[in-house]
Design a protein around this motif. Structure first.
Motif, mmCIF file in Angstrom:
data_model
loop_
_atom_site.group_PDB
_atom_site.id
_atom_site.type_symbol
_atom_site.label_atom_id
_atom_site.label_comp_id
_atom_site.label_asym_id
_atom_site.label_seq_id
_atom_site.Cartn_x
_atom_site.Cartn_y
_atom_site.Cartn_z
ATOM 1 N N ALA A 93 0.826 -1.212 0.000
ATOM 2 C CA ALA A 93 0.000 0.000 0.000
ATOM 3 C C ALA A 93 0.858 1.259 0.000
ATOM 4 C CB ALA A 93 -0.934 -0.004 1.216
ATOM 5 N N ALA A 94 1.984 1.217 0.709
ATOM 6 C CA ALA A 94 2.854 2.395 0.788
ATOM 7 C C ALA A 94 3.663 2.592 -0.480
ATOM 8 C CB ALA A 94 3.788 2.265 1.991
ATOM 9 N N GLY A 95 4.109 1.506 -1.083
ATOM 10 C CA GLY A 95 4.881 1.599 -2.319
ATOM 11 C C GLY A 95 6.363 1.747 -2.124
ATOM 12 N N THR A 96 6.764 2.419 -1.044
ATOM 13 C CA THR A 96 8.187 2.564 -0.740
ATOM 14 C C THR A 96 8.440 2.121 0.700
ATOM 15 O OG1 THR A 96 8.172 4.825 0.150
ATOM 16 C CG2 THR A 96 8.287 4.578 -2.267
ATOM 17 N N ILE A 97 9.678 1.745 0.966
ATOM 18 C CA ILE A 97 10.032 1.277 2.305
ATOM 19 C C ILE A 97 9.923 2.409 3.312
ATOM 20 C CG2 ILE A 97 11.829 0.173 3.679
ATOM 21 C CD1 ILE A 97 10.569 -1.576 1.466
ATOM 22 N N GLU A 98 10.367 3.598 2.926
ATOM 23 C CA GLU A 98 10.312 4.741 3.840
ATOM 24 C C GLU A 98 8.874 5.092 4.216
ATOM 25 O OE1 GLU A 98 14.230 5.208 1.640
ATOM 26 O OE2 GLU A 98 12.182 4.624 1.125
ATOM 27 N N ASP A 99 7.989 5.127 3.232
ATOM 28 C CA ASP A 99 6.604 5.485 3.519
ATOM 29 C C ASP A 99 5.926 4.423 4.380
ATOM 30 O OD1 ASP A 99 6.831 7.853 2.131
ATOM 31 O OD2 ASP A 99 6.047 7.050 0.260
ATOM 32 N N ALA A 100 6.278 3.169 4.157
ATOM 33 C CA ALA A 100 5.719 2.103 4.978
ATOM 34 C C ALA A 100 6.198 2.230 6.414
ATOM 35 C CB ALA A 100 6.104 0.741 4.400
ATOM 36 N N TYR A 101 7.488 2.484 6.596
ATOM 37 C CA TYR A 101 8.056 2.617 7.946
ATOM 38 C C TYR A 101 7.406 3.783 8.683
ATOM 39 C CZ TYR A 101 11.599 3.246 11.617
ATOM 40 O OH TYR A 101 12.233 3.379 12.824
ATOM 41 N N LEU A 102 7.349 4.933 8.044
ATOM 42 C CA LEU A 102 6.791 6.112 8.702
ATOM 43 C C LEU A 102 5.312 5.912 9.004
ATOM 44 C CD1 LEU A 102 7.556 8.884 9.728
ATOM 45 C CD2 LEU A 102 7.040 9.817 7.458
ATOM 46 N N GLY A 103 4.623 5.223 8.112
ATOM 47 C CA GLY A 103 3.197 5.002 8.307
ATOM 48 C C GLY A 103 2.869 4.177 9.526
ATOM 49 N N VAL A 104 3.774 3.290 9.913
ATOM 50 C CA VAL A 104 3.550 2.485 11.114
ATOM 51 C C VAL A 104 3.350 3.382 12.330
ATOM 52 C CG1 VAL A 104 4.628 0.835 12.713
ATOM 53 C CG2 VAL A 104 4.796 0.480 10.242
ATOM 54 N N PHE A 105 4.034 4.524 12.361
ATOM 55 C CA PHE A 105 4.010 5.401 13.540
ATOM 56 C C PHE A 105 3.099 6.606 13.385
ATOM 57 C CE2 PHE A 105 8.235 3.462 13.019
ATOM 58 C CZ PHE A 105 8.212 2.626 14.123
ATOM 59 N N THR A 106 2.617 6.855 12.174
ATOM 60 C CA THR A 106 1.785 8.049 11.959
ATOM 61 C C THR A 106 0.352 7.722 11.559
ATOM 62 O OG1 THR A 106 2.544 8.221 9.652
ATOM 63 C CG2 THR A 106 3.771 9.465 11.327
ATOM 64 N N ASP A 107 0.107 6.553 10.981
ATOM 65 C CA ASP A 107 -1.254 6.195 10.580
ATOM 66 C C ASP A 107 -2.039 5.684 11.780
ATOM 67 O OD1 ASP A 107 -0.460 6.810 8.044
ATOM 68 O OD2 ASP A 107 -0.252 4.738 7.360
ATOM 69 N N PRO A 108 -3.302 6.066 11.901
ATOM 70 C CA PRO A 108 -4.120 5.525 12.990
ATOM 71 C C PRO A 108 -4.184 4.001 12.886
ATOM 72 C CG PRO A 108 -5.233 7.350 11.881
ATOM 73 C CD PRO A 108 -4.040 6.997 11.035
ATOM 74 N N PRO A 109 -4.104 3.299 14.008
ATOM 75 C CA PRO A 109 -4.152 1.840 13.960
ATOM 76 C C PRO A 109 -5.496 1.353 13.436
ATOM 77 C CG PRO A 109 -4.304 2.637 16.223
ATOM 78 C CD PRO A 109 -3.965 3.821 15.379
ATOM 79 N N ALA A 110 -5.454 0.404 12.525
ATOM 80 C CA ALA A 110 -6.674 -0.150 11.945
ATOM 81 C C ALA A 110 -7.199 -1.273 12.838
ATOM 82 C CB ALA A 110 -6.399 -0.677 10.536
ATOM 83 N N LYS A 111 -8.492 -1.283 13.046
ATOM 84 C CA LYS A 111 -9.104 -2.299 13.896
ATOM 85 C C LYS A 111 -8.868 -3.694 13.320
ATOM 86 C CE LYS A 111 -13.481 -3.600 16.056
ATOM 87 N NZ LYS A 111 -14.929 -3.269 16.203
ATOM 88 N N GLY A 112 -8.360 -4.572 14.160
ATOM 89 C CA GLY A 112 -8.150 -5.953 13.736
ATOM 90 C C GLY A 112 -6.859 -6.199 12.984
ATOM 91 N N ARG A 113 -6.078 -5.141 12.731
ATOM 92 C CA ARG A 113 -4.823 -5.328 11.995
ATOM 93 C C ARG A 113 -3.756 -5.876 12.941
ATOM 94 N NH1 ARG A 113 -2.214 -0.111 9.345
ATOM 95 N NH2 ARG A 113 -3.633 -0.564 7.623
ATOM 96 N N PRO A 114 -3.085 -6.970 12.557
ATOM 97 C CA PRO A 114 -2.036 -7.521 13.429
ATOM 98 C C PRO A 114 -0.898 -6.532 13.607
ATOM 99 C CG PRO A 114 -2.673 -9.113 11.736
ATOM 100 C CD PRO A 114 -3.300 -7.795 11.362
#
Length: 348
Positions: A93-114
């Motif tokens: 979904a992020a497309g890049t490693i950096e965006d995926a990493y940053l998203g872990v700490f900035t995106d609201p947690p999704a219900k039920g997501r491991p």
């Protein structure tokens, strides 16, 4: 130009020239996770597990239905695949490693997501740093960068602060019998960590022997000195600058310091759990006993090249950084703190 950290996965990705410099996700990078020991089929694996593994190797981005996981006979493998696929889907979904990493700490947690396993986050930090430091010629900076994704054990003796890779320290300790090491500072490091030592070959990295790092970059067996005024601590400061610049596109100056003497102290960032708690207490004016203060391994002052990048109410003021160790003299740096806790101005 030295090549280093080949096992980081950097060579499986597609570096984009930028700006911003980013690592585009590839199928080869996704396949590497399937080849981890936790994911490879073994003799006892059921037919459904073998089929799923082969399918994902052939098509790493394939959509996997819950029924595909439910067909696995081994409950542990069902859990492993659920974690891996949730992580994979974040990367896709992020497309890049950096965006995926940053998203872990900035995106609201999704219900039920491991949750994302900490090991995976360390691996992402590893490969991102490889990209950020591409073309690096200073081996001390490469060794200092390991603190951002590998835990360290610290010893402090006569004012000298030395950090050794925790996994390597424990590996050597497990091989050796307790008792008579005669290993000097490294022996003390093992002893203070309550680990036995008899024979170990760990060298303290210096400006003289530093070039040896390039042939030992994945051995993690070089000790780095983090004493104030020594090259290792300065190298860590430069790595932290590079980390911020890589993600946020902001130029900063980070300088080691001995203590904070600032009546107008307005902002700080702890680079780990221990330093965050200690600096919070100091900022609030609470008493911190001497033994706890000794857990602070290093302090830094961060200044933005462009004060307008900061929140308007504190623009131009320094940001203080702390690095600490826990009661077991373990340092576990959290590089994400520098990305989400700086006092940045809102961006359009």
């Amino acid at each position: 130009m030295p090549d280093f950290w080949r096992h980081s996965g950097y060579h499986l990705l597609d570096p984009q020239p930028g700006p911003p410099k980013r690592l585009a996700l590839t199928n080869g990078f996704l396949r590497a996770y399937l080849m981890r020991p936790e994911m490879r089929p073994v003799a006892e694996s059921c037919a459904a597990e073998r089929k799923l593994h082969a399918r994902l190797l052939d098509e790493p981005r394939a959509a996997i239905a819950p029924s595909d996981l439910g067909a696995l006979a081994d409950a542990d493998m069902r859990d492993n695949y659920a974690l891996l696929l949730a992580f994979r889907d974040r990367l896709i979904a992020a497309g890049t490693i950096e965006d995926a990493y940053l998203g872990v700490f900035t995106d609201p947690p999704a219900k039920g997501r491991p949750p994302i396993p900490p090991l995976f986050l360390d691996q992402l930090a590893h490969v991102i740093l490889r990209h950020a430091l591409d073309g690096a010629t200073d081996p001390m900076r490469a060794r200092a960068a390991e603190l951002l994704f590998r835990s360290q054990r610290v010893t402090v003796d006569d004012g000298r602060v030395m950090a050794a890779d925790e996994e390597i320290v424990e590996m050597h300790a497990a091989r050796a019998a307790s008792g008579d090491s005669g290993l000097g500072k490294i022996g003390e490091l093992l002893a203070e960590a309550n680990l036995p030592a008899r024979s170990v070959e760990l060298d303290v990295m210096t400006e003289t022997n530093g070039e040896a790092y390039w042939s030992r970059d994945e051995s993690h067996d070089l000790v780095i000195e983090l004493t104030f005024g020594r090259p290792g601590l300065d190298a860590l400061a430069r790595v932290l600058e590079a980390w911020i610049a890589h993600f946020l596109g902001l130029e900063t100056s980070i300088q080691p310091m001995v203590q904070i003497k600032d009546e107008r102290w307005v902002w700080h960032v702890g680079l780990d759990v221990e330093s965050s708690a200690i600096m919070n207490d100091l900022y609030r004016g609470q008493d911190v006993d001497e033994e706890r203060l000794k857990r602070i391994v290093a302090l830094f002052r961060l200044d933005f090249a462009d004060p307008s990048a900061m929140r308007a109410d504190i623009a131009g003021r320094p940001v203080y950084l702390g690095l600490g160790m826990d009661a077991d003299k373990r340092v576990k740096l959290k590089p994400q703190n520098l990305l989400v806790n700086l006092p940045l101005a809102a961006r359009a």
